[in-house]
Scaffold this motif. Structure first.
Motif, PDB file in Angstrom:
ATOM      1  N   GLU A   1      -0.703   2.861  51.426  1.00 37.32           N
ATOM      2  CA  GLU A   1      -0.488   2.204  52.548  1.00 37.32           C
ATOM      3  C   GLU A   1      -0.490   0.821  52.716  1.00 37.32           C
ATOM      4  O   GLU A   1       0.078  -0.125  53.113  1.00 37.32           O
ATOM      5  CB  GLU A   1      -1.140   2.928  53.715  1.00 37.32           C
ATOM      6  N   GLU A   2      -1.765   0.351  52.210  1.00 33.56           N
ATOM      7  CA  GLU A   2      -2.280  -1.267  51.923  1.00 33.56           C
ATOM      8  C   GLU A   2      -1.247  -2.008  51.308  1.00 33.56           C
ATOM      9  O   GLU A   2      -0.769  -2.798  51.426  1.00 33.56           O
ATOM     10  CB  GLU A   2      -3.623  -1.101  51.665  1.00 33.56           C
ATOM     11  N   PHE A   3      -1.061  -1.213  49.813  1.00 32.95           N
ATOM     12  CA  PHE A   3      -0.198  -2.033  49.166  1.00 32.95           C
ATOM     13  C   PHE A   3       1.126  -2.136  49.607  1.00 32.95           C
ATOM     14  O   PHE A   3       1.811  -3.304  49.343  1.00 32.95           O
ATOM     15  CB  PHE A   3      -0.040  -1.049  47.615  1.00 32.95           C
ATOM     16  N   GLU A   4       1.729  -1.155  50.160  1.00 38.36           N
ATOM     17  CA  GLU A   4       3.174  -1.243  51.003  1.00 38.36           C
ATOM     18  C   GLU A   4       3.161  -2.327  51.834  1.00 38.36           C
ATOM     19  O   GLU A   4       4.043  -3.129  52.018  1.00 38.36           O
ATOM     20  CB  GLU A   4       3.514   0.079  51.366  1.00 38.36           C
ATOM     21  N   LYS A   5       2.098  -2.532  52.749  1.00 37.99           N
ATOM     22  CA  LYS A   5       2.152  -3.625  53.845  1.00 37.99           C
ATOM     23  C   LYS A   5       2.016  -5.029  53.149  1.00 37.99           C
ATOM     24  O   LYS A   5       2.947  -5.805  53.692  1.00 37.99           O
ATOM     25  CB  LYS A   5       0.968  -3.344  54.743  1.00 37.99           C
ATOM     26  N   VAL A   6       1.309  -5.025  52.128  1.00 38.23           N
ATOM     27  CA  VAL A   6       1.116  -6.405  51.495  1.00 38.23           C
ATOM     28  C   VAL A   6       2.496  -6.658  50.794  1.00 38.23           C
ATOM     29  O   VAL A   6       3.158  -7.967  50.805  1.00 38.23           O
ATOM     30  CB  VAL A   6      -0.186  -6.353  50.387  1.00 38.23           C
ATOM     31  N   LYS A   7       2.908  -5.775  50.081  1.00 35.89           N
ATOM     32  CA  LYS A   7       4.213  -6.012  49.381  1.00 35.89           C
ATOM     33  C   LYS A   7       5.392  -6.457  50.251  1.00 35.89           C
ATOM     34  O   LYS A   7       6.304  -7.315  50.182  1.00 35.89           O
ATOM     35  CB  LYS A   7       4.724  -4.564  48.660  1.00 35.89           C
ATOM     36  N   GLN A   8       5.481  -5.696  51.501  1.00 34.82           N
ATOM     37  CA  GLN A   8       6.639  -6.062  52.605  1.00 34.82           C
ATOM     38  C   GLN A   8       6.367  -7.390  53.090  1.00 34.82           C
ATOM     39  O   GLN A   8       7.171  -7.993  53.249  1.00 34.82           O
ATOM     40  CB  GLN A   8       6.556  -4.964  53.660  1.00 34.82           C
ATOM     41  N   ALA A   9       4.921  -7.702  53.363  1.00 37.27           N
ATOM     42  CA  ALA A   9       4.848  -9.235  53.734  1.00 37.27           C
ATOM     43  C   ALA A   9       5.137 -10.306  52.662  1.00 37.27           C
ATOM     44  O   ALA A   9       5.631 -11.267  53.044  1.00 37.27           O
ATOM     45  CB  ALA A   9       3.114  -9.477  54.134  1.00 37.27           C
ATOM     46  N   TRP A  10       4.933  -9.907  51.490  1.00 37.82           N
ATOM     47  CA  TRP A  10       5.286 -10.835  50.463  1.00 37.82           C
ATOM     48  C   TRP A  10       6.649 -11.061  50.244  1.00 37.82           C
ATOM     49  O   TRP A  10       7.212 -12.175  50.096  1.00 37.82           O
ATOM     50  CB  TRP A  10       4.552 -10.363  49.083  1.00 37.82           C
ATOM     51  N   GLU A  11       7.325  -9.894  50.416  1.00 38.09           N
ATOM     52  CA  GLU A  11       8.989  -9.995  50.227  1.00 38.09           C
ATOM     53  C   GLU A  11       9.493 -10.540  51.429  1.00 38.09           C
ATOM     54  O   GLU A  11      10.212 -11.517  51.170  1.00 38.09           O
ATOM     55  CB  GLU A  11       9.573  -8.579  50.377  1.00 38.09           C
TER      56      GLU A  11
ATOM     57  N   LEU B   1       8.119 -13.059  53.129  1.00 42.12           N
ATOM     58  CA  LEU B   1       7.587 -14.516  52.794  1.00 42.12           C
ATOM     59  C   LEU B   1       8.398 -15.142  51.820  1.00 42.12           C
ATOM     60  O   LEU B   1       9.123 -16.034  51.881  1.00 42.12           O
ATOM     61  CB  LEU B   1       6.253 -14.682  52.492  1.00 42.12           C
ATOM     62  N   SER B   2       8.913 -14.105  50.436  1.00 44.31           N
ATOM     63  CA  SER B   2       9.516 -14.906  49.675  1.00 44.31           C
ATOM     64  C   SER B   2      11.025 -14.927  50.147  1.00 44.31           C
ATOM     65  O   SER B   2      11.691 -15.774  49.901  1.00 44.31           O
ATOM     66  CB  SER B   2       9.675 -13.878  48.543  1.00 44.31           C
ATOM     67  N   ASP B   3      11.453 -14.205  50.957  1.00 46.23           N
ATOM     68  CA  ASP B   3      13.015 -14.062  51.502  1.00 46.23           C
ATOM     69  C   ASP B   3      12.949 -15.409  52.118  1.00 46.23           C
ATOM     70  O   ASP B   3      14.107 -15.970  52.285  1.00 46.23           O
ATOM     71  CB  ASP B   3      13.228 -12.876  52.384  1.00 46.23           C
ATOM     72  N   GLU B   4      11.990 -15.636  53.152  1.00 46.63           N
ATOM     73  CA  GLU B   4      11.883 -17.001  53.926  1.00 46.63           C
ATOM     74  C   GLU B   4      12.027 -17.854  53.247  1.00 46.63           C
ATOM     75  O   GLU B   4      12.945 -18.984  53.355  1.00 46.63           O
ATOM     76  CB  GLU B   4      10.823 -17.059  54.902  1.00 46.63           C
ATOM     77  N   ASP B   5      11.276 -18.359  52.011  1.00 44.90           N
ATOM     78  CA  ASP B   5      11.140 -19.443  50.969  1.00 44.90           C
ATOM     79  C   ASP B   5      12.741 -19.660  50.530  1.00 44.90           C
ATOM     80  O   ASP B   5      13.069 -20.575  50.063  1.00 44.90           O
ATOM     81  CB  ASP B   5      10.131 -19.053  49.972  1.00 44.90           C
ATOM     82  N   PHE B   6      13.300 -18.451  49.985  1.00 43.36           N
ATOM     83  CA  PHE B   6      14.466 -18.286  49.353  1.00 43.36           C
ATOM     84  C   PHE B   6      15.594 -18.991  50.152  1.00 43.36           C
ATOM     85  O   PHE B   6      16.376 -19.966  49.784  1.00 43.36           O
ATOM     86  CB  PHE B   6      14.977 -16.988  48.928  1.00 43.36           C
ATOM     87  N   GLU B   7      15.611 -18.368  51.504  1.00 40.16           N
ATOM     88  CA  GLU B   7      16.585 -18.973  52.484  1.00 40.16           C
ATOM     89  C   GLU B   7      16.468 -20.753  52.860  1.00 40.16           C
ATOM     90  O   GLU B   7      17.235 -21.183  53.238  1.00 40.16           O
ATOM     91  CB  GLU B   7      16.229 -18.270  53.751  1.00 40.16           C
ATOM     92  N   ASP B   8      15.121 -20.923  52.721  1.00 38.13           N
ATOM     93  CA  ASP B   8      15.055 -22.404  52.712  1.00 38.13           C
ATOM     94  C   ASP B   8      15.379 -23.376  51.770  1.00 38.13           C
ATOM     95  O   ASP B   8      15.434 -24.499  51.964  1.00 38.13           O
ATOM     96  CB  ASP B   8      13.373 -22.669  53.405  1.00 38.13           C
ATOM     97  N   GLU B   9      15.461 -22.668  50.532  1.00 34.34           N
ATOM     98  CA  GLU B   9      15.873 -23.542  49.399  1.00 34.34           C
ATOM     99  C   GLU B   9      17.141 -24.183  49.506  1.00 34.34           C
ATOM    100  O   GLU B   9      18.079 -23.805  50.312  1.00 34.34           O
ATOM    101  CB  GLU B   9      15.943 -22.542  48.205  1.00 34.34           C
ATOM    102  N   ASN B  10      17.139 -25.533  49.155  1.00 36.28           N
ATOM    103  CA  ASN B  10      18.439 -26.146  49.323  1.00 36.28           C
ATOM    104  C   ASN B  10      19.118 -26.281  47.725  1.00 36.28           C
ATOM    105  O   ASN B  10      18.572 -26.570  46.774  1.00 36.28           O
ATOM    106  CB  ASN B  10      18.095 -27.706  49.444  1.00 36.28           C
ATOM    107  N   TRP B  11      20.276 -25.517  47.818  1.00 40.18           N
ATOM    108  CA  TRP B  11      20.861 -24.984  46.421  1.00 40.18           C
ATOM    109  C   TRP B  11      22.079 -25.893  46.214  1.00 40.18           C
ATOM    110  O   TRP B  11      23.015 -26.180  47.239  1.00 40.18           O
ATOM    111  CB  TRP B  11      21.453 -23.716  46.401  1.00 40.18           C
ATOM    112  N   GLU B  12      22.114 -26.443  45.028  1.00 39.21           N
ATOM    113  CA  GLU B  12      23.489 -27.390  44.711  1.00 39.21           C
ATOM    114  C   GLU B  12      24.279 -26.941  43.784  1.00 39.21           C
ATOM    115  O   GLU B  12      24.003 -25.863  43.150  1.00 39.21           O
ATOM    116  CB  GLU B  12      22.781 -28.674  43.922  1.00 39.21           C
ATOM    117  N   ASP B  13      25.547 -26.925  43.980  1.00 39.51           N
ATOM    118  CA  ASP B  13      26.706 -26.270  43.503  1.00 39.51           C
ATOM    119  C   ASP B  13      27.065 -26.990  42.118  1.00 39.51           C
ATOM    120  O   ASP B  13      26.999 -28.134  41.994  1.00 39.51           O
ATOM    121  CB  ASP B  13      28.050 -26.384  44.198  1.00 39.51           C
ATOM    122  N   GLU B  14      26.820 -26.239  41.004  1.00 42.42           N
ATOM    123  CA  GLU B  14      26.817 -26.706  39.693  1.00 42.42           C
ATOM    124  C   GLU B  14      28.114 -26.871  39.130  1.00 42.42           C
ATOM    125  O   GLU B  14      28.474 -27.152  37.815  1.00 42.42           O
ATOM    126  CB  GLU B  14      25.914 -26.057  38.870  1.00 42.42           C
TER     127      GLU B  14
END
Length: 95
Positions: free
Chosen positions: A69-79, A81-94
């Motif tokens: 249960e602790e593992f799943e809570k941390v995994k979900q929190a990390w995912e 957070l990672s999704d937020e970081d991913f969405e905030d990235e500025n991507w350039e079209d190559e």
């Protein structure tokens, strides 16, 4: 400009060393957890979660998260957070 990675070396019960990259730290329910990615090349897709505990002398130690249960809570929190970081990235079209 190259970005320097934070790494840590952990030892198993037999004294074998494994080097990890610290890819992040997440706080869940007043506990900090380190998210570590092995650098040995064998298991590059699997991150490991360790709780950061503080001993009486103030030294930080990493503790394996064995509770599912602790593992799943941390995994979900990390995912999340990672999704937020991913969405905030500025991507350039190559194209």
């Amino acid at each position: 400009m190259s970005e320097e990675r934070e790494t840590i070396t952990l030892y198993d019960e037999e004294g074998n060393a494994t080097e990890f990259e610290v890819i992040g730290v997440v706080n869940v329910e007043d506990n900090d957890y380190a998210i570590l990615l092995p650098l040995d090349g064998e298991d590059e897709e699997t991150a490991y979660i360790f709780r950061i505990d503080v001993e009486e002398d103030g030294e930080e130690v990493l503790t394996v998260v064995e509770d599912d249960e602790e593992f799943e809570k941390v995994k979900q929190a990390w995912e999340a957070l990672s999704d937020e970081d991913f969405e905030d990235e500025n991507w350039e079209d190559e194209e």
